[in-house]
Every structure is written in C-alpha cells, then in structure tokens.
Design an enzyme around this catalytic site. Structure first.
Site, short mmCIF file in Angstrom:
data_model
loop_
_atom_site.label_atom_id
_atom_site.label_comp_id
_atom_site.label_asym_id
_atom_site.label_seq_id
_atom_site.Cartn_x
_atom_site.Cartn_y
_atom_site.Cartn_z
N LYS A 153 0.98 -0.87 0.07
CA LYS A 153 -0.04 -0.27 -0.17
C LYS A 153 1.09 0.68 -0.31
CE LYS A 153 -3.82 1.35 2.23
NZ LYS A 153 -4.68 1.45 0.99
N1 PMP Z 1 -7.94 -1.98 -2.74
C1 PMP Z 1 -7.31 -1.52 -2.52
C2 PMP Z 1 -6.40 -0.35 -3.97
C3 PMP Z 1 -7.19 0.26 -1.05
O1 PMP Z 1 -6.65 0.88 -1.42
C4 PMP Z 1 -8.25 -0.96 -0.63
C5 PMP Z 1 -8.01 -0.51 0.50
N2 PMP Z 1 -6.91 -0.29 1.57
C6 PMP Z 1 -8.51 -2.33 -0.39
C7 PMP Z 1 -8.56 -3.08 -1.85
C8 PMP Z 1 -9.33 -2.73 0.31
O2 PMP Z 1 -8.47 -3.47 1.47
P1 PMP Z 1 -8.85 -2.94 3.08
O3 PMP Z 1 -9.60 -4.18 3.25
O4 PMP Z 1 -7.26 -3.98 4.02
O5 PMP Z 1 -8.75 -2.59 3.15
#
Ligand code: PMP
Length: 290
Positions: A153
C-alpha cells in the site's frame, strides 16, 4: 474536517498538535510518492473502543515498507498501542485511522535519508456511502505487478486510483472498476470486488490486487456461513452474467453494487449473499474481541 484546534497526531513516538505540525517540502514522499500508508477503522463495542484487525494492518504497513525498501523502525505492538492512545487523546470511538510512513529530505532517487511515522484519526462515515453503487469499467488498468509491488500500500500507487475515481465521477458514476493489465477483473480504486452467481461467490485472485484485510475477513465470514467462494481470474463477461456484486474495504466496509455500466444486477440486494456478509461484517467489527 480532518482536524480542529484540539486534534492530536502521533508523530515519531510523540503526540503533537495537528495545528502545529508541518511537513518538509523536500520530502521524497511528497515529490515521488515514496511512502506507505494504512487505512484502519475503530469501532465502539460494549467493552470499549476496538481497533479492528489492528495487528494485521500494521503488519501490512511493515510489509509494504519492506517491499519498497523503506526502513521500518517500529514494532507492530508499539504502533497498535500508539493508535489506542491517539483515539483516547482525541476522544474518538468510531474513527478512521491513517498511519503514514514518509521519508525526509532527499531529491534524488536513492535510499531515504530519514523516515517518520505519523498517525492521524478522524470521524469518517462509510467511504462510498450506504446506497448501492453504480460502477463503470475504467479506461485505466491496475498497475502491472512487474512495475510495482501491487501487494504494497504505497502512496504513489494511488495516482492510478485517483485517475480512475475521477474518470468514473466525471462520467456520472459513483465509482470505478479496474481491470488488470491482461483484461481480467481486478478491484476498485480502494476496495476489493466479489460477485455472486447461482448461490456461489467469486472474487479475483491475489496477484493483481491489493490483498484487502476486509477481503480476508469476508472470506472468513463466508466460510463460517458455509458459503462457497472461488478465487480466480474472471472477466467482465462473467460479471455481466452475475446475480449480485459488492465492494469491500476498510473505509467502504461492505457495499452493494447496483450496476456496472449498462448491466444491472438482477438480484435484490436484500436477498443477496453480499447483504448476508454485510450484516455479518457489521456485527463482527463491533464485537468486543477481534
Ligand atoms: N484495494 C485497494 C486498491 C485499496 O486501496 C484498498 C483499501 N486499503 C482495498 C483494496 C481494501 O483493502 P482493506 O480491506 O485492507 O482496507
């Protein structure tokens, strides 16, 4: 909206006033997007505030930094503790929490000279709202996993998400749906995709998507509920024959999708597997223990 005169931030082991905090204009993160972040939520439970899957989020932050070679000089436990203290100092219960690991002055494309971690928190409603979403398939694809670490991320990756979101909104849709560079279904700009067909769930496999913590939670809940889920490579055509679909992510939680471009999902959302999982997710995050 994000802070007021009283708001406190966590910055490198200290709690500081958001109002008095500044950033370095020569930061490598500001110029090149070379930083990593998380998005976490806390919930009020019967036994106090709980940060949902706090360890998993800070483990992912650590992994994101390791993948892009940003030194990560903290333990997961100290950041979890700092997060609870931050919520208490800001009197927040149902909050969105944003940790950011950012680099100091360095205008070259070399190793960071210094690294900081800051954590902010604020009240934030469901990111994509409560109503069913109307999506459009984006003209932007997700970044190729050989050009970046797609499972990290990393700040700069989000230019892709911003482009896709703005394109969708300019076309009058609520949100975008991105394909991967081979044309398979990938994910939203900030959420993972699931769809339902003939009583079974489908979701894009890992490899071209961010491995969402909500996605793993939904997979766990589906197992508990005895629902069958297939992870694989799916196409737009698969989606355009599905009965229902939803996005999931920490900020968005579980949110139903009404339509993708001209295709309307035929199943009533309230009768869908997504709705069952949405209810189960909402209960789980508010349980006193993770
Ligand atoms: N895909 C992307 C590109 C994201 O930015 C996020 C948000 N973090 C998610 C999926 C979902 O991830 P999470 O469930 O860990 O928030």
């Amino acid at each position: 909206m994000y802070f007021n005169n009283e708001t406190v931030l966590y910055l490198d082991g200290k709690f500081v006033k958001a109002n008095n905090s500044t950033t370095d204009l020569y930061s490598q993160t500001l110029h090149y997007g070379y930083g990593a972040f998380e998005g976490i939520r806390s919930y009020e439970t019967e036994q106090g505030t709980k940060v949902f899957k706090a360890e998993e989020h800070y483990e992912r932050l650590k992994k994101s930094c390791e993948l892009v070679k940003i030194p990560f000089n903290y333990t997961v436990q100290e950041l979890v503790e700092a997060t609870y203290a931050l919520l208490e100092k800001n009197n927040l219960k149902n909050a969105y929490i944003r940790p950011l690991v950012y680099c100091g002055q360095n205008m070259s494309l070399s190793k960071p000279t210094s690294v900081s971690v800051m954590i902010a928190a604020w009240d934030w409603g469901a990111y994509l709202g409560e109503k069913l979403l109307r999506l459009t398939v984006s003209s932007y694809c997700r970044p190729h996993p050989k050009s970046i670490h797609i499972e990290a991320k990393v700040c700069g990756h989000y230019v892709n998400s911003i482009l896709a979101t703005n394109e969708a909104k300019e076309k009058g849709f609520d949100e975008a749906l991105l394909l991967d560079s081979d044309g398979f279904l990938a994910e939203g700009p900030g959420a993972n995709l699931f769809f339902e067909k003939d009583g079974k769930l489908f979701t894009p496999q890992l490899g071209n998507i961010l491995p969402g913590i909500t996605r793993s939670t939904v997979l766990e809940l589906a197992e508990e509920l005895g629902l069958e889920v297939e992870q694989g490579k799916f196409t737009k055509e698969d989606l355009f024959q599905a009965d229902s679909a939803f996005y999931c992510g920490t900020a968005a939680e579980v949110v139903g999708i009404a339509a993708v471009d001209d295709y309307q999902f035929p199943k009533n959302w309230n009768d869908s597997l997504g709705k069952k999982l949405q209810n189960a997710y909402s209960l789980l995050v508010r349980k006193p223990t993770n």
